[in-house]
Scaffold this active site. Sequence first.
Site, PDB file in Angstrom:
ATOM      1  N   PRO A 101      -3.393  -7.750   5.989  1.00  0.00           N
ATOM      2  CG  PRO A 101      -4.664  -6.375   7.390  1.00  0.00           C
ATOM      3  CD  PRO A 101      -3.070  -7.103   7.333  1.00  0.00           C
ATOM      4  CB  ALA A 104      -5.157  -2.136   4.437  1.00  0.00           C
ATOM      5  N   GLY A 105      -2.768  -0.414   2.413  1.00  0.00           N
ATOM      6  CA  GLY A 105      -1.751   0.443   3.072  1.00  0.00           C
ATOM      7  C   GLY A 105      -0.693  -0.044   3.751  1.00  0.00           C
ATOM      8  N   GLY A 107       1.339  -2.569   2.622  1.00  0.00           N
ATOM      9  CA  GLY A 107       2.523  -3.371   1.802  1.00  0.00           C
ATOM     10  C   GLY A 107       2.311  -4.920   1.346  1.00  0.00           C
ATOM     11  CB  SER A 108      -0.534  -7.181   1.528  1.00  0.00           C
ATOM     12  OG  SER A 108      -1.069  -7.268   0.425  1.00  0.00           O
ATOM     13  CG  ASP A 152       5.034   0.215  -0.231  1.00  0.00           C
ATOM     14  OD1 ASP A 152       5.053   1.187   0.406  1.00  0.00           O
ATOM     15  OD2 ASP A 152       3.862  -0.186  -0.412  1.00  0.00           O
TER      16      ASP A 152
HETATM   17  O1  PMV Z   1       1.277   1.098  -0.674  1.00  0.00           O
HETATM   18  P1  PMV Z   1       0.566   2.165   0.329  1.00  0.00           P
HETATM   19  O2  PMV Z   1      -0.552   2.381   0.172  1.00  0.00           O
HETATM   20  O3  PMV Z   1       1.161   2.413   1.580  1.00  0.00           O
HETATM   21  O4  PMV Z   1       1.326   3.587  -0.649  1.00  0.00           O
HETATM   22  C1  PMV Z   1       2.518   3.686  -0.857  1.00  0.00           C
HETATM   23  C2  PMV Z   1       3.029   5.193  -0.508  1.00  0.00           C
HETATM   24  C3  PMV Z   1       2.665   6.220  -1.646  1.00  0.00           C
HETATM   25  O5  PMV Z   1       3.495   7.189  -1.369  1.00  0.00           O
HETATM   26  C4  PMV Z   1       1.288   6.788  -1.408  1.00  0.00           C
HETATM   27  C5  PMV Z   1       2.912   5.533  -3.269  1.00  0.00           C
HETATM   28  C6  PMV Z   1       4.282   5.410  -3.240  1.00  0.00           C
HETATM   29  O6  PMV Z   1       4.689   4.562  -4.239  1.00  0.00           O
HETATM   30  O7  PMV Z   1       5.290   5.782  -2.520  1.00  0.00           O
END
Ligand code: PMV
Length: 314
Positions: A101, A104-105, A107-108, A152
């Site tokens: 997805p 959505a956090g 890591g796509s 990520d």
């Molecule tokens: O990509 P996401 O939404 O999982 O966010 C990564 C985590 C953060 O700490 C919010 C940003 C980062 O670059 O570490």
Amino acid sequence: MPAISASAPAKIILFGEHAVVYGHPAIAVPVTQVKAKAIITPAIGSPQGTINIDAPAINLEGPLKNLPFDNAIAKAIDLTLKKTQVAYPPAFNIKITSTIPVAAGLGSGAAVTVAIIQAVSGFVGQPLPNKTISNLAFEIEKIHHGTPSGIDNTVVTYAAPVYFIKAQPIEIFEVDTPFTIVIGDTGIPSSTAVAVADVRKSWRADPNKYYNLFDKCGKIAKKARQAIQKGDIENLGPLMDQNDKLLVEMGVSSDELGNLVIAARESGALGAKLSGGGQGGNIIALVHSDQAEHVANALREAGATNTIITQVGE
Ligand code: PMV
């Protein structure tokens, strides 16, 4: 040159998002149930250096040379060719697909990038080491996220649990006893770049409050690593709850995230928190494996648009 394919998993952040941007430790793990894939086939008969892209999910089809230079896919291919010092590769078609997805956090963006770098470097006969792949993917993450910590691209490249501290050598670590996580999607798109920028603004307005919050998140991540390495899974639940509370105080939660966190806890999860940038996207819940379906159902009843059950450390 033969056809080649590469894939990279999604990821979740178990502990320490946002604080990791400010130099505190965080823990992320791969989610292999969903992945990004890049398949390269030779474009026989086309002039050397020709590269055609087919990325149906984002309606992108056509020659690489027509893309703006700062397009993430174009940049990933370009950086890989520069790194391998192949200016004019044999003509190829690259098809990019993903079941992860978006926004959505999970890591796509990082997974798509890593799959592309692996496939292109493999196709030109110079597969790159993980460290280089992760460094290149970090450059692309800057297009997606502005000021990423690098967590990520690291977890997605190594496809293993990582204890991550910005700008320090990566630490892959062992999971003593595998454990089960249910991921629940609010269905609300979240922009990591916006969430990170919002936190930065709040941090500037009230540095002491935010230093304190980040510091507590970092301490939780440290304790969590010890618990995971010892197989002390029961202790992880309360640590997730504490981390979520700090993220709420940081201002990155939302009603929808909060509702899913409560639904997870009320249906028997050992702990739950938002995961990633927040403001939307996913929550994660630690569960006994025989409770996973039950908690996933409860999350869907509470409004989750999608759930994924994953094992950490298998
Ligand atoms: O990509 P996401 O939404 O999982 O966010 C990564 C985590 C953060 O700490 C919010 C940003 C980062 O670059 O570490």
